[in-house]
Design an enzyme around this catalytic site. Sequence first.
Site, PDB file in Angstrom:
ATOM      1  N   LYS A   1       1.658   2.900  -3.502  1.00 25.34           N
ATOM      2  CA  LYS A   1       1.395   4.284  -3.095  1.00 25.34           C
ATOM      3  C   LYS A   1       2.649   5.139  -3.231  1.00 25.34           C
ATOM      4  O   LYS A   1       2.586   6.307  -3.636  1.00 25.34           O
ATOM      5  CB  LYS A   1       0.897   4.286  -1.650  1.00 25.34           C
ATOM      6  CG  LYS A   1       0.293   5.598  -1.174  1.00 25.34           C
ATOM      7  CD  LYS A   1      -0.350   5.412   0.195  1.00 25.34           C
ATOM      8  CE  LYS A   1      -1.069   6.666   0.648  1.00 25.34           C
ATOM      9  NZ  LYS A   1      -1.734   6.483   1.957  1.00 25.34           N
TER      10      LYS A   1
ATOM     11  N   PHE B   1       2.093   7.857   4.443  1.00 28.75           N
ATOM     12  CA  PHE B   1       1.819   6.720   5.323  1.00 28.75           C
ATOM     13  C   PHE B   1       0.872   5.752   4.622  1.00 28.75           C
ATOM     14  O   PHE B   1      -0.009   6.176   3.856  1.00 28.75           O
ATOM     15  CB  PHE B   1       1.180   7.189   6.632  1.00 28.75           C
ATOM     16  CG  PHE B   1       2.173   7.557   7.692  1.00 28.75           C
ATOM     17  CD1 PHE B   1       2.262   6.823   8.862  1.00 28.75           C
ATOM     18  CD2 PHE B   1       3.031   8.629   7.507  1.00 28.75           C
ATOM     19  CE1 PHE B   1       3.179   7.159   9.851  1.00 28.75           C
ATOM     20  CE2 PHE B   1       3.952   8.973   8.482  1.00 28.75           C
ATOM     21  CZ  PHE B   1       4.034   8.240   9.653  1.00 28.75           C
TER      22      PHE B   1
ATOM     23  N   LYS C   1       2.044   8.171  -6.032  1.00 25.47           N
ATOM     24  CA  LYS C   1       1.868   9.516  -5.468  1.00 25.47           C
ATOM     25  C   LYS C   1       3.170  10.303  -5.412  1.00 25.47           C
ATOM     26  O   LYS C   1       3.254  11.352  -4.792  1.00 25.47           O
ATOM     27  CB  LYS C   1       1.216   9.421  -4.092  1.00 25.47           C
ATOM     28  CG  LYS C   1      -0.130   8.692  -4.185  1.00 25.47           C
ATOM     29  CD  LYS C   1      -1.042   8.933  -3.030  1.00 25.47           C
ATOM     30  CE  LYS C   1      -2.382   8.220  -3.277  1.00 25.47           C
ATOM     31  NZ  LYS C   1      -3.359   8.462  -2.216  1.00 25.47           N
TER      32      LYS C   1
ATOM     33  N   ASP D   1     -11.391   9.737   2.739  1.00 24.34           N
ATOM     34  CA  ASP D   1     -11.413   9.621   1.279  1.00 24.34           C
ATOM     35  C   ASP D   1     -12.746  10.080   0.704  1.00 24.34           C
ATOM     36  O   ASP D   1     -12.829  10.447  -0.470  1.00 24.34           O
ATOM     37  CB  ASP D   1     -11.169   8.162   0.865  1.00 24.34           C
ATOM     38  CG  ASP D   1      -9.775   7.692   1.236  1.00 24.34           C
ATOM     39  OD1 ASP D   1      -8.827   8.502   1.142  1.00 24.34           O
ATOM     40  OD2 ASP D   1      -9.631   6.522   1.642  1.00 24.34           O
TER      41      ASP D   1
ATOM     42  N   ASN E   1     -12.686   8.755  11.609  1.00 27.22           N
ATOM     43  CA  ASN E   1     -11.984   7.473  11.710  1.00 27.22           C
ATOM     44  C   ASN E   1     -11.315   7.372  13.074  1.00 27.22           C
ATOM     45  O   ASN E   1     -11.460   8.265  13.916  1.00 27.22           O
ATOM     46  CB  ASN E   1     -10.964   7.328  10.570  1.00 27.22           C
ATOM     47  CG  ASN E   1      -9.980   8.477  10.534  1.00 27.22           C
ATOM     48  OD1 ASN E   1      -9.224   8.704  11.469  1.00 27.22           O
ATOM     49  ND2 ASN E   1      -9.996   9.231   9.428  1.00 27.22           N
TER      50      ASN E   1
END
Length: 404
Positions: free
Chosen positions: A338, A324, A342, A280, A211
């Site tokens: 998130k 993040f 998480k 991912d 990425n």
Amino acid sequence: MVEGKNVILAVSGGIAAFKSAALVSKLVQAGANVKVMMTESAKEFVTPLTFQALSSQPVYDNTFHEPDPTKIAHIDIADWADVILVAPATANVLAKLANGIADDMLTTTILATTAPIYLAPAMNVNMYNRRSVQRNVKTLKEDGYKVIDGEEGYLACGWTGKGRMAEPDDLLQILQKHFSSQSRNLLAGKKVVITAGPTQERIDPVRYFTNHSSGKMGYAIAQAAKEQGAEVVLISGPTTLQVPDGIEVVHTISAQDMYEAVIKYFVHADIVIKSAAVADYRPKDTFLHKRKKQPGTWSVEMERTIDILKTIGEQKTTQLLVGFAAESENVEEYALSKLHSKNLDLIVANNILQEGAGFKGETNIIMTIAKDGRKKEYPVLSKIEAAKCIIEDIISYTKRQEHS
């Protein structure tokens, strides 16, 4: 926090120099030791006598004036300073500093100092927006100067727009915050684990999926944590960045590599900041040799990688966990989701499509959201300054938890 600190106020030739006189007065009242340097152009707007009277110190305006033969004036004052603030910083001064020019007392002293340097630009809005000026500002930020963005408003030239120098009260607060952050070492004794950069998911010896992450944000956070006294372990994906001094680095390549490193260091960490952009998905099948070109299309079946953040969120005991959320839409909504799913204590969110906030750049536009609901939004900042804000918000959250 400025009491007893040695502050050089460097004044260049702009109408905003009159604000600098007020700033000297405020600094002196706050207990700072202030010495003023002036360019020749600055003296066209405010006299040296004004600054001498306000600071109770001689004004430095001539590189070749050496009142003490045992010292070199610009070296002596450069060594004396705890911080230097250039206010106003004209387009001319910005250009000189960006290119290492030293042709007067102000520029020679700045090149000679090891103290932190803040710049408060002030000029006509069209000058400020000129590509050459913005290029110089970008260079200065990359070189470690701390640039205080000009404000929107009415300008002396009659135009309205960005270019006003920050107000004296705001500049005083910035210097107070500088010394407050610098002197506390609020993370002393803390073990901080930070992940940074991309991962590379191998297809064959030639190809991989990755990425756009550069790792700049994570490396800046590592530096900011170190500056606050933390013992830092930086788990880095493939980057070309230089590791800050005094930081242990663990180099990884794939998501699996990074997972194994995080698990190893997680147990003994006090704070974990996961800023890396971890893949991912990875190719389900890989090849020992380069796959040759063949007619037609090629489909690569992908499988999920381990969700590092979710895994350590489930395993954490006393660790403070920061994630993040780099999103392209519904940024706050996804960040909140998130944060809760998480089991994070704080999340840093940004819109990767917003100008000044994407991958690889030198700036970011962040929002921090804490588990207790506290939210802070920041303007465009250099990644170094954004990192300091993130560390400060982590420290603030920790203090709130201690007192709750």
